[in-house]
Design a protein around this motif. Structure first.
Motif, PDB file in Angstrom:
ATOM      1  N   GLU A 211       0.332  -1.123   0.157  1.00  0.00           N
ATOM      2  CA  GLU A 211       0.285  -0.443   0.303  1.00  0.00           C
ATOM      3  C   GLU A 211       0.504   1.156   0.217  1.00  0.00           C
ATOM      4  N   ALA A 212       2.018   1.388   1.041  1.00  0.00           N
ATOM      5  CA  ALA A 212       3.003   2.811   0.737  1.00  0.00           C
ATOM      6  C   ALA A 212       3.316   2.240  -0.848  1.00  0.00           C
ATOM      7  N   ARG A 215       1.421   4.109  -3.414  1.00  0.00           N
ATOM      8  CA  ARG A 215       1.243   5.426  -2.799  1.00  0.00           C
ATOM      9  C   ARG A 215       2.284   6.241  -3.154  1.00  0.00           C
ATOM     10  N   ALA A 218       2.593   5.774  -7.154  1.00  0.00           N
ATOM     11  CA  ALA A 218       1.569   7.602  -7.567  1.00  0.00           C
ATOM     12  C   ALA A 218       1.796   8.359  -7.135  1.00  0.00           C
ATOM     13  N   ALA A 219       2.638   9.220  -6.632  1.00  0.00           N
ATOM     14  CA  ALA A 219       3.473  10.081  -6.186  1.00  0.00           C
ATOM     15  C   ALA A 219       4.453  10.690  -7.246  1.00  0.00           C
ATOM     16  N   ILE A 320       9.530  10.712   0.014  1.00  0.00           N
ATOM     17  CA  ILE A 320       9.026   9.209  -0.229  1.00  0.00           C
ATOM     18  C   ILE A 320      10.617   8.498   0.550  1.00  0.00           C
ATOM     19  N   ASP A 336       6.018  12.355   3.213  1.00  0.00           N
ATOM     20  CA  ASP A 336       5.167  11.902   3.129  1.00  0.00           C
ATOM     21  C   ASP A 336       4.481  10.713   3.214  1.00  0.00           C
ATOM     22  N   VAL A 337       5.688   9.785   2.488  1.00  0.00           N
ATOM     23  CA  VAL A 337       5.440   8.392   2.163  1.00  0.00           C
ATOM     24  C   VAL A 337       6.486   7.612   2.754  1.00  0.00           C
ATOM     25  N   GLU A 353       5.399  -1.670  -9.474  1.00  0.00           N
ATOM     26  CA  GLU A 353       3.501  -0.595  -9.648  1.00  0.00           C
ATOM     27  C   GLU A 353       3.649   0.289 -10.742  1.00  0.00           C
ATOM     28  N   GLN A 357       0.138   0.581 -12.273  1.00  0.00           N
ATOM     29  CA  GLN A 357      -0.371   2.238 -12.480  1.00  0.00           C
ATOM     30  C   GLN A 357      -0.245   2.630 -13.569  1.00  0.00           C
TER      31      GLN A 357
END
Lengths: 608, 171
Positions: A211-212, A215, A218-219, A320, A336-337, A353, A357
């Motif tokens: 999950e991390a 994210r 995605a960033a 990150i 942030d992550v 990922e 994505q």
């Protein structure tokens, strides 16, 4: 019954009658070393470890390298570990043997290097009586190690020794001390193979949470000015992590910078590499760190030499941070992550990922970002002018550049260790590393005297490779006794001394902060390095001007044995570019002409 | 980037450790070496069969420092679990004090009266002194000791805080 087993048969104990053999603690220890795949240890004998040395004498499975000082044993083991990915092993005696090893242990702790150090101890009945060569080794090394043990019961010996290796190499690697009282190594002890059961309390997390990573990616896809900031954690994650990093950087098209510890995890000669960041990093790496909108930190820990002034570090970027050690996340910089996991696994998952994505980062924005980076790169912050008149004084940067170029011409696998100071930074800036595990330097602790014993460890691990210690004349004298080790094992180590007759980095800061009052930073009464080399059965060489430099380097590289090359370089050269401490990344000094403009704040002075 | 919160908060950190020699030194050495506060400390074996001890430390710092304390303690090899009870939720935190009061006459009577109000027990009594045993929250102990000060307070021994989460949850 024959109480002396054949120690040449130190294979893991699988034969049925193995349990019948009564082993001494020393013999159990050696059997554990063999189980753990250890083929070489670095050490120095003494009273409390004599039984272990006697057991070593009666076997051939484990080779012992006799150093000349226990600090050097640990540095050699560190370099062995860093250049092979295996655990480095040290054996020293009690008291001064153990206290001498402490600097090396802290060095390994700061740089996350897997080392197991066995220390002798006085017999259990004598502990606490101020016995001869007694020191509270577990007390002294508690904050100097990842973990330490005092073995008081023979039944614990095999388990503890196995566990020490597990702890040293797993999670965030580090040094582990096993203190062995003499009665434990003399007396009988049961052997046990390594346990497969998980450790009851120590469970490092290496698999990142998807999950991390989702994210994070995605960033990264939304990023307009992204940057990878890589560190020693990528190297520690193994060569496959560096290989995966190469794929991730190429796939994303993002620029990549690295810490001192991470050099080599991404090829430093590649266009997408911006050079090292931080205090003596390149202009483009630091300006990119300052100006990026997404910063992806992989196996790096936001060291103060990297961040400079914290409140101005990479302002406004989405951060990150992937690290195997949860305590490193949000320690210095709030991110942030956060991603807890092995750098290699994180990178692999990021690659998955990235492909899974939708969308890609805005190609126009990325192209514009690269255009900006190329403009910064155009400043050529590492540039220097070398007067090529044969009688001209050698600039140290030129010496390192030529060393790199001529070493590459040999086509040999090349390992470089360094001491600490200006020469270390010039080596980091001007020598290139296209593969991991080839760059051996003391990063976190900044231990002068690291490079010479490190070169010993690397050469022992890679007998056919070219191993060079890029040294300063002051640092290398801190462990110069290791020329004896080099002579004894006929190690063809090349010691390349950038001799400016100053503790150059100390002098540089004295110029910057203390009105050029060179308090105790002049290297007075230096030895004649040629005769010093000869007295240790090595070859001595010297270059005093540009016209001699290439010939000396070629002769050094061609020499089959050890060489000490005394390269007399410009005495007043300082290390640029630099971020004065307490300043931000966009306040770099590119050269001495700007030095007068520096106003180092009171806060900055504290950070030196 | 999230802004750092500079407010200092108090936290009760409970740590379950392997009961082995040197484990307490590891924990408090970490606090000393990294400059974290220890306001009180308790330690005792809690699971004899599993060789586990529990350490409770009352500390203070910014939320970021408290997070660091948890992460740094969690790094130690013999640590099973570490929890910030103030963050986990409602918890019970208690300590015990033994308070010696030396006085006679009116102050002595007053000390006894206050002790009753605080439900402190006189565990030792002589003609000129009392030793009161008092259990409760730190603030309760503080105010009891303050009240005893003018009444002949002579000596105090406190245990530090033992704490546990309310309800069925465990650390």
């Amino acid at each position: 019954m024959n109480a002396t087993p054949n120690l040449n048969d130190l294979k893991p104990n699988t034969h049925a009658h193995g349990a019948d053999v009564v082993l001494s603690g020393a013999e159990v220890l050696l059997r554990v070393l063999v189980d753990q795949g250890v083929d070489v240890i670095f050490g120095y004998p003494g009273g409390a470890v004599l039984p272990i040395y006697d057991a070593l004498f009666r076997q051939n499975a484990v080779r012992h390298i006799l150093v000349r000082h226990e600090q050097a044993a640990v540095h050699a083991a560190e370099a062995y570990a860093r250049s092979t990915g295996k655990v480095g092993v040290v054996l020293v005696t009690s008291g001064p043997g153990a206290t001498n090893a402490v600097t090396g242990l802290v060095d390994a702790l700061m740089d996350s290097i897997p080392v197991v150090c066995f220390t002798g101890q006085v017999g259990v009945p004598l502990i606490g009586t101020d016995a001869f060569q007694e020191a509270d080794t577990t007390g002294i090394t508690r904050q100097a190690t990842k973990h330490n043990y005092l073995v008081k019961n023979p039944a614990d010996l095999a388990r503890v020794a196995h566990e020490a290796f597990h702890i040293a190499r797993s999670g965030r690697p580090g040094p582990v001390v096993v203190d062995l009282p003499k009665n434990i190594s003399v007396g009988p002890a049961p052997y046990a193979p390594a346990s497969r059961a998980p450790h009851p309390s120590y469970r490092p997390q290496s698999e990142p949470e998807r999950e991390a990573v989702v994210r994070a990616v995605a960033a990264m896809k939304r990023a307009r000015r992204p940057l990878f900031y890589t560190g020693g954690g990528v190297i520690n994650a193994g060569p496959q992590a560096s290989e995966a990093l190469g794929r991730l950087v190429r796939r994303t098209g993002f620029p990549c910078t690295s810490t001192l510890m991470g050099l080599g995890c991404y090829p430093t000669t590649d266009r997408q590499f911006l050079g090292m960041l931080g205090m003596h990093g390149t202009y483009e790496a630091n300006l990119a760190t300052h100006g990026c909108d997404v910063l992806v930190a992989l196996g790096a820990r936001f060291d103060d030499r990297v961040t400079g002034r914290l409140d101005a570090f990479s302002p406004g970027s989405f951060k990150i941070h992937a690290d195997i050690e949860p305590s490193q996340i949000n320690k210095i910089v709030q991110v942030d992550v956060p991603i807890v996991g092995d750098a290699g696994r994180v990178i692999e998952m990021m690659l998955e990922e990235w492909d899974r994505q939708d969308g890609a980062s805005d190609p126009a924005a990325l192209a514009q970002w690269w255009q900006q980076i190329e403009a910064w790169r155009g400043i050529r912050s590492l540039h220097f002018d070398q007067d090529m008149t044969p009688s001209a004084i050698i600039r140290p940067q030129h010496a390192v550049r030529r060393l790199y170029e001529l070493a590459m011409e040999t086509g040999r696998d090349t390992f470089v260790s360094t001491e600490v100071g200006q020469h270390q930074m010039w080596a980091a800036q001007h020598f290139q590393f296209d593969r991991p595990n080839r760059w051996l330097t003391s990063g976190g602790l900044g231990t002068m005297g690291y490079g010479l014993p490190a070169a010993v460890g690397a050469q022992i691990a890679h007998p056919d490779a070219l191993v060079i210690d890029i040294a300063g004349e002051a640092s290398t004298l801190m462990n110069i006794q290791e020329l004896g080790t080099i002579a004894q094992y006929r190690l063809p180590v090349k010691i390349f001394i950038l001799n400016n007759q100053y503790m150059g980095m100390v002098r540089q800061w004295q110029e910057l902060l203390h009105g050029s009052r060179y308090s105790e930073s002049y290297s007075a009464a230096l030895p004649d390095f040629i005769r010093l080399a000869e007295s240790f059965h090595a070859k001595g060489m010297r270059a005093t001007c540009v016209g001699e430099l290439d010939d000396v380097i070629r002769a050094m590289l061609a020499e089959p044995g050890a060489v000490v090359a005394d390269i007399c370089v410009a005495q007043d050269e300082n290390c640029y570019p630099m971020i004065p401490s307490g300043a931000a990344h966009n306040q770099m000094l590119l050269g001495p002409e700007q030095e007068g403009e520096v106003k180092v704040s009171a806060e900055g002075r504290m950070l030196v | 980037m999230t802004m750092q919160d500079e407010t200092i908060v108090s936290a009760v950190i409970s740590i379950l450790v392997e009961n082995e020699s040197g484990v307490l030194a590891r924990v408090i050495g970490l606090f000393a070496g990294r400059g974290y506060n220890i306001e009180s400390l308790t330690v005792a074996p809690v699971e004899q069969s599993r060789h586990q001890s529990r350490i409770n430390i009352v500390t203070s710092g910014t939320p970021q420092v408290i997070e660091q304390i948890k992460a740094q303690v969690g790094r130690l090899v013999p640590v099973y679990r570490v929890a910030d009870l103030t963050q986990v939720g409602p918890h019970v935190a208690r300590e015990m004090a033994l308070v010696k009061v030396v006085s006679s006459g009116e102050p002595r009577t007053e000390a006894l009266r206050i002790a009753e109000a605080f439900r402190a027990r006189a565990v030792d009594t002589t003609a000129t002194s009392f030793v009161f045993e008092l259990t409760g929250a730190t603030e309760k102990l503080d105010s009891f000791i303050d009240l005893m000060r003018p009444l002949g307070l002579a000596e105090v021994s406190r245990t530090g805080v033992a704490a546990i989460i309310r309800g069925p949850r465990t650390i």
